[in-house]
Motif scaffolding. Structure first.
Motif, mmCIF file in Angstrom:
data_model
loop_
_atom_site.group_PDB
_atom_site.id
_atom_site.type_symbol
_atom_site.label_atom_id
_atom_site.label_comp_id
_atom_site.label_asym_id
_atom_site.label_seq_id
_atom_site.Cartn_x
_atom_site.Cartn_y
_atom_site.Cartn_z
ATOM 1 N N ASP A 186 0.823 -1.219 0.000
ATOM 2 C CA ASP A 186 0.000 0.000 0.000
ATOM 3 C C ASP A 186 0.854 1.264 0.000
ATOM 4 O O ASP A 186 0.359 2.360 -0.259
ATOM 5 C CB ASP A 186 -0.918 0.028 1.236
ATOM 6 N N LEU A 187 2.137 1.115 0.293
ATOM 7 C CA LEU A 187 3.031 2.274 0.401
ATOM 8 C C LEU A 187 3.919 2.387 -0.829
ATOM 9 O O LEU A 187 4.467 1.397 -1.318
ATOM 10 C CB LEU A 187 3.904 2.135 1.652
ATOM 11 N N GLU A 188 4.056 3.600 -1.327
ATOM 12 C CA GLU A 188 5.023 3.867 -2.385
ATOM 13 C C GLU A 188 5.720 5.184 -2.076
ATOM 14 O O GLU A 188 5.278 5.956 -1.224
ATOM 15 C CB GLU A 188 4.356 3.920 -3.770
ATOM 16 N N TYR A 189 6.810 5.428 -2.777
ATOM 17 C CA TYR A 189 7.574 6.655 -2.553
ATOM 18 C C TYR A 189 7.672 7.452 -3.844
ATOM 19 O O TYR A 189 7.786 6.892 -4.933
ATOM 20 C CB TYR A 189 8.980 6.326 -2.043
ATOM 21 N N LYS A 190 7.634 8.765 -3.669
ATOM 22 C CA LYS A 190 7.752 9.662 -4.817
ATOM 23 C C LYS A 190 8.936 10.584 -4.592
ATOM 24 O O LYS A 190 9.119 11.129 -3.498
ATOM 25 C CB LYS A 190 6.466 10.465 -4.996
ATOM 26 N N LEU A 191 9.758 10.744 -5.640
ATOM 27 C CA LEU A 191 10.886 11.660 -5.606
ATOM 28 C C LEU A 191 10.579 12.847 -6.510
ATOM 29 O O LEU A 191 10.236 12.669 -7.682
ATOM 30 C CB LEU A 191 12.166 10.966 -6.059
ATOM 31 N N TYR A 192 10.669 14.035 -5.963
ATOM 32 C CA TYR A 192 10.506 15.269 -6.733
ATOM 33 C C TYR A 192 11.901 15.849 -6.979
ATOM 34 O O TYR A 192 12.705 15.979 -6.043
ATOM 35 C CB TYR A 192 9.654 16.273 -5.976
ATOM 36 N N TYR A 193 12.213 16.189 -8.233
ATOM 37 C CA TYR A 193 13.539 16.705 -8.548
ATOM 38 C C TYR A 193 13.435 17.820 -9.579
ATOM 39 O O TYR A 193 12.490 17.892 -10.370
ATOM 40 C CB TYR A 193 14.459 15.589 -9.040
ATOM 41 N N TRP A 194 14.443 18.709 -9.559
ATOM 42 C CA TRP A 194 14.446 19.861 -10.465
ATOM 43 C C TRP A 194 15.882 20.349 -10.639
ATOM 44 O O TRP A 194 16.754 20.099 -9.784
ATOM 45 C CB TRP A 194 13.573 20.987 -9.915
ATOM 46 N N LYS A 195 16.129 21.026 -11.761
ATOM 47 C CA LYS A 195 17.450 21.605 -11.998
ATOM 48 C C LYS A 195 17.709 22.693 -10.967
ATOM 49 O O LYS A 195 16.833 23.481 -10.642
ATOM 50 C CB LYS A 195 17.527 22.206 -13.405
ATOM 51 N N ASP A 196 18.943 22.705 -10.451
ATOM 52 C CA ASP A 196 19.316 23.744 -9.505
ATOM 53 C C ASP A 196 19.132 25.123 -10.148
ATOM 54 O O ASP A 196 19.420 25.303 -11.323
ATOM 55 C CB ASP A 196 20.781 23.542 -9.083
ATOM 56 N N GLN A 197 18.624 26.057 -9.374
ATOM 57 C CA GLN A 197 18.304 27.407 -9.836
ATOM 58 C C GLN A 197 17.079 27.444 -10.752
ATOM 59 O O GLN A 197 16.839 28.432 -11.441
ATOM 60 C CB GLN A 197 19.497 28.055 -10.576
ATOM 61 N N SER A 198 16.299 26.350 -10.762
ATOM 62 C CA SER A 198 15.086 26.301 -11.590
ATOM 63 C C SER A 198 13.891 25.969 -10.707
ATOM 64 O O SER A 198 14.033 25.404 -9.623
ATOM 65 C CB SER A 198 15.230 25.242 -12.688
#
Length: 306
Positions: A186-198
């Protein structure tokens, strides 16, 4: 001579302790919500208000008001299919850690907060009490912050490894159960990522404990991880981990921005200006000194000739 026997119904709160009908308990609870209850001939005691459940990673604290004066509180935890359990007996506090009596995390519980005097604990009469909202740990506890164990960026690959939050519950061998151990699929993980300075974010999802992402080579990325339970209607998203950033090929301009570039430019201009102006000033001072010395010599010669 006939012996008359009268039968008196057992109060609902004791019916539940002896495995009685749950519906009778629910009806009593509904009545208790509308004000304090008192025993005939006894002084009225205030009952608890603003009762709340606070639960993170199945660590559950019950809180309420007001602070008692001249009486105490005792907490009873009622489950639909479990025996009544008492916690924080005769406490003057307004919170109680009830984690260890909520081990059946899929059970639905209510808390009865009794207002009592010590002398009345052995009486058969029912003390006044207030009833909490229902609470089901499995569907209502908040998922805590995952811990980032390691991360790296090599070329166009970003790898992030993290660890589940732990719960207060233990296995028979003494090790603590993790959130994943209890929620499983029932559990999952989400990773949020972005370019530095963006500001533009992307995301990726996994049910394992690592992410491997394709990113732009030579650019630094920031990210955080968050646990999610998609089947929930409420409290779907857990707490966010700390934000981390990679540092591959990071220059001083990337690190500190245009402000440093401006400062460095001003310093460079000042140094160049000083390098040009200083020799000119020194040269002029030297020529002036020579001219002064030459005038002094001529004046001395003229005086000697006279």
């Amino acid at each position: 001579m006939k012996l008359a026997i009268q039968w008196r119904p057992v109060p609902p709160v004791f019916q539940e302790e002896k495995g009685g009908a749950v519906q009778a308990i629910d009806d009593t609870e509904q009545a208790r919500r509308h004000g304090p209850q008192t025993c005939p001939g006894s002084e009225e005691l205030p009952t608890a208000v603003n009762i709340t459940w606070s639960s993170i990673n199945f660590k559950t604290i019950l809180q309420w008001q007001p602070k008692p004066s001249g009486y105490f509180y005792t907490v009873e935890i009622h489950g639909r299919a479990s025996d009544v359990k008492r916690k924080c007996i005769l406490t003057s506090e307004t919170e109680c850690d009830v984690t260890d009596v909520l081990r059946n995390v899929k059970e639905t519980y209510t808390a009865h907060i009794l207002s009592v005097r010590p002398a009345e604990m052995d009486n058969f009469e029912e003390p006044p009490f207030a009833v909490s909202e229902k609470f089901t740990p499995y569907s209502q506890t908040v998922i805590g912050k995952p811990e980032i164990k390691d991360y790296s960026q090599k070329g166009s690959k970003l790898n992030v490894v993290f660890k589940d939050p732990l719960t207060p519950y233990i296995f028979p061998n003494g090790s603590f159960q993790s959130i994943q151990d209890i929620f499983q699929h029932d559990l999952e993980y989400k990773l949020y990522y972005w370019k530095d300075q963006s500001s533009g974010k992307k995301d990726a999802t996994t049910k394992s404990h690592n992410f491997e992402l394709s990113v732009e080579s030579g650019r630094n990325y920031c990210f955080y991880v968050q646990g999610i339970i998609p089947s929930r209607r409420e409290n779907r998203n857990g707490q966010e981990s700390m934000v981390l950033c990679t540092s591959v090929g990071r220059s001083i301009l990337d690190e500190y921005g245009t402000e440093v570039f401006i400062i460095l430019a001003v310093i460079a201009i000042a140094v160049i200006t000083l390098a040009i102006v200083l020799p000119v000033v020194l040269c002029k001072r030297k020529k002036a000194k020579k001219a002064k010395k030459a005038r002094a010599v001529r004046e001395k010669e003229l005086l000697n000739g006279v």
